[in-house]
Design a protein around this motif. Sequence first.
Motif, PDB file in Angstrom:
ATOM      1  N   VAL A  45       0.845  -1.193   0.000  1.00 48.63           N
ATOM      2  CA  VAL A  45       0.000   0.000   0.000  1.00 48.63           C
ATOM      3  C   VAL A  45       0.884   1.248   0.000  1.00 48.63           C
ATOM      4  N   PHE A  46       0.472   2.226  -0.773  1.00 47.71           N
ATOM      5  CA  PHE A  46       1.154   3.521  -0.828  1.00 47.71           C
ATOM      6  C   PHE A  46       0.363   4.488   0.040  1.00 47.71           C
ATOM      7  N   ARG A  47       1.034   5.054   1.035  1.00 47.04           N
ATOM      8  CA  ARG A  47       0.409   5.958   1.994  1.00 47.04           C
ATOM      9  C   ARG A  47       0.898   7.386   1.793  1.00 47.04           C
ATOM     10  N   CYS A  48       0.147   8.343   2.298  1.00 42.20           N
ATOM     11  CA  CYS A  48       0.554   9.746   2.276  1.00 42.20           C
ATOM     12  C   CYS A  48       1.799   9.905   3.143  1.00 42.20           C
ATOM     13  N   VAL A  49       2.835  10.529   2.603  1.00 42.78           N
ATOM     14  CA  VAL A  49       4.084  10.719   3.340  1.00 42.78           C
ATOM     15  C   VAL A  49       3.889  11.657   4.530  1.00 42.78           C
ATOM     16  N   CYS A  50       2.880  12.500   4.470  1.00 42.84           N
ATOM     17  CA  CYS A  50       2.642  13.460   5.549  1.00 42.84           C
ATOM     18  C   CYS A  50       1.859  12.853   6.709  1.00 42.84           C
ATOM     19  N   CYS A  51       0.730  12.218   6.409  1.00 41.74           N
ATOM     20  CA  CYS A  51      -0.167  11.771   7.486  1.00 41.74           C
ATOM     21  C   CYS A  51      -0.382  10.260   7.547  1.00 41.74           C
ATOM     22  N   GLY A  52       0.098   9.518   6.564  1.00 46.33           N
ATOM     23  CA  GLY A  52      -0.016   8.065   6.604  1.00 46.33           C
ATOM     24  C   GLY A  52      -1.315   7.487   6.065  1.00 46.33           C
ATOM     25  N   ARG A  53      -2.201   8.306   5.547  1.00 45.08           N
ATOM     26  CA  ARG A  53      -3.463   7.809   5.005  1.00 45.08           C
ATOM     27  C   ARG A  53      -3.199   6.865   3.836  1.00 45.08           C
ATOM     28  N   PRO A  54      -3.872   5.688   3.786  1.00 46.91           N
ATOM     29  CA  PRO A  54      -3.739   4.800   2.626  1.00 46.91           C
ATOM     30  C   PRO A  54      -4.354   5.453   1.390  1.00 46.91           C
ATOM     31  N   LEU A  55      -3.577   5.530   0.309  1.00 50.65           N
ATOM     32  CA  LEU A  55      -4.013   6.225  -0.902  1.00 50.65           C
ATOM     33  C   LEU A  55      -4.174   5.289  -2.097  1.00 50.65           C
ATOM     34  N   PHE A  56      -3.141   4.497  -2.374  1.00 55.60           N
ATOM     35  CA  PHE A  56      -3.114   3.635  -3.553  1.00 55.60           C
ATOM     36  C   PHE A  56      -2.594   2.262  -3.173  1.00 55.60           C
ATOM     37  N   ASP A  57      -3.029   1.255  -3.924  1.00 54.06           N
ATOM     38  CA  ASP A  57      -2.595  -0.117  -3.717  1.00 54.06           C
ATOM     39  C   ASP A  57      -1.755  -0.554  -4.912  1.00 54.06           C
ATOM     40  N   SER A  58      -0.774  -1.390  -4.664  1.00 52.75           N
ATOM     41  CA  SER A  58       0.090  -1.873  -5.750  1.00 52.75           C
ATOM     42  C   SER A  58      -0.699  -2.622  -6.815  1.00 52.75           C
ATOM     43  N   GLU A  59      -1.852  -3.158  -6.470  1.00 50.21           N
ATOM     44  CA  GLU A  59      -2.675  -3.877  -7.458  1.00 50.21           C
ATOM     45  C   GLU A  59      -3.228  -2.943  -8.533  1.00 50.21           C
ATOM     46  N   GLN A  60      -3.304  -1.646  -8.258  1.00 51.02           N
ATOM     47  CA  GLN A  60      -3.791  -0.670  -9.226  1.00 51.02           C
ATOM     48  C   GLN A  60      -2.648   0.112  -9.886  1.00 51.02           C
ATOM     49  N   LYS A  61      -1.413  -0.256  -9.609  1.00 51.07           N
ATOM     50  CA  LYS A  61      -0.252   0.439 -10.183  1.00 51.07           C
ATOM     51  C   LYS A  61       0.055  -0.137 -11.558  1.00 51.07           C
ATOM     52  N   PHE A  62       0.460   0.727 -12.473  1.00 54.67           N
ATOM     53  CA  PHE A  62       0.841   0.267 -13.812  1.00 54.67           C
ATOM     54  C   PHE A  62       1.979   1.131 -14.339  1.00 54.67           C
ATOM     55  N   ASN A 122       3.681  11.718  -7.410  1.00 53.55           N
ATOM     56  CA  ASN A 122       5.081  11.901  -7.035  1.00 53.55           C
ATOM     57  C   ASN A 122       5.491  10.877  -5.976  1.00 53.55           C
ATOM     58  N   SER A 123       6.601  10.185  -6.192  1.00 49.44           N
ATOM     59  CA  SER A 123       7.136   9.274  -5.176  1.00 49.44           C
ATOM     60  C   SER A 123       7.379   9.998  -3.860  1.00 49.44           C
ATOM     61  N   LEU A 124       7.832  11.259  -3.936  1.00 48.14           N
ATOM     62  CA  LEU A 124       8.136  12.023  -2.730  1.00 48.14           C
ATOM     63  C   LEU A 124       6.905  12.282  -1.865  1.00 48.14           C
ATOM     64  N   SER A 125       5.710  12.124  -2.406  1.00 43.24           N
ATOM     65  CA  SER A 125       4.477  12.310  -1.647  1.00 43.24           C
ATOM     66  C   SER A 125       3.983  11.011  -1.032  1.00 43.24           C
ATOM     67  N   LEU A 126       4.687   9.933  -1.309  1.00 41.13           N
ATOM     68  CA  LEU A 126       4.239   8.607  -0.885  1.00 41.13           C
ATOM     69  C   LEU A 126       5.203   7.948   0.087  1.00 41.13           C
ATOM     70  N   GLN A 127       4.647   7.019   0.847  1.00 39.78           N
ATOM     71  CA  GLN A 127       5.431   6.125   1.693  1.00 39.78           C
ATOM     72  C   GLN A 127       4.878   4.731   1.422  1.00 39.78           C
ATOM     73  N   PHE A 128       5.747   3.799   1.009  1.00 40.92           N
ATOM     74  CA  PHE A 128       5.300   2.452   0.656  1.00 40.92           C
ATOM     75  C   PHE A 128       5.339   1.551   1.885  1.00 40.92           C
ATOM     76  N   GLU A 129       4.254   0.800   2.060  1.00 40.42           N
ATOM     77  CA  GLU A 129       4.167  -0.192   3.125  1.00 40.42           C
ATOM     78  C   GLU A 129       3.966  -1.561   2.504  1.00 40.42           C
ATOM     79  N   PRO A 130       4.999  -2.419   2.538  1.00 42.00           N
ATOM     80  CA  PRO A 130       4.847  -3.758   1.955  1.00 42.00           C
ATOM     81  C   PRO A 130       3.729  -4.524   2.658  1.00 42.00           C
TER      82      PRO A 130
END
Length: 135
Positions: A45-62, A122-130
Amino acid sequence: MTDSRDPRNTDWRQQLTPAQYRVAREGGTEPPFSGEYNDLKADGVFRCVCCGRPLFDSEQKFDSGTGWPSFWAPTRDDAVATETDSSLGMRRTEVHCPDCQGHLGHVFPDGPKPTGLRYCINSLSLQFEPRGDSG
């Protein structure tokens, strides 16, 4: 977007790197093909780098070939918020975190099925959680 001169932004400056702050709090953009998540293929899951909110899932990444992590949908309909961005002399749709208003990127109508959307983030706006092994 928040005003970087506002004293309430002191906490963001302490929490984020200068590059993350420029993108997430001041609406900047990282150079294409420079972000750590552009080529990431891991499950999670890709979370907001600022607050940690779940934003995007790797299953929807292309792979959009644009140089930024791209998703055809957020984790939920209300996971991200959008507004019209008329900067740079063109009309675009900005994507931001609905909790902390952090700038994420833009969404375009040229993505794959099933949505036809390309959330260019932007990658810089995200934090990835395996995704952990739950069993």
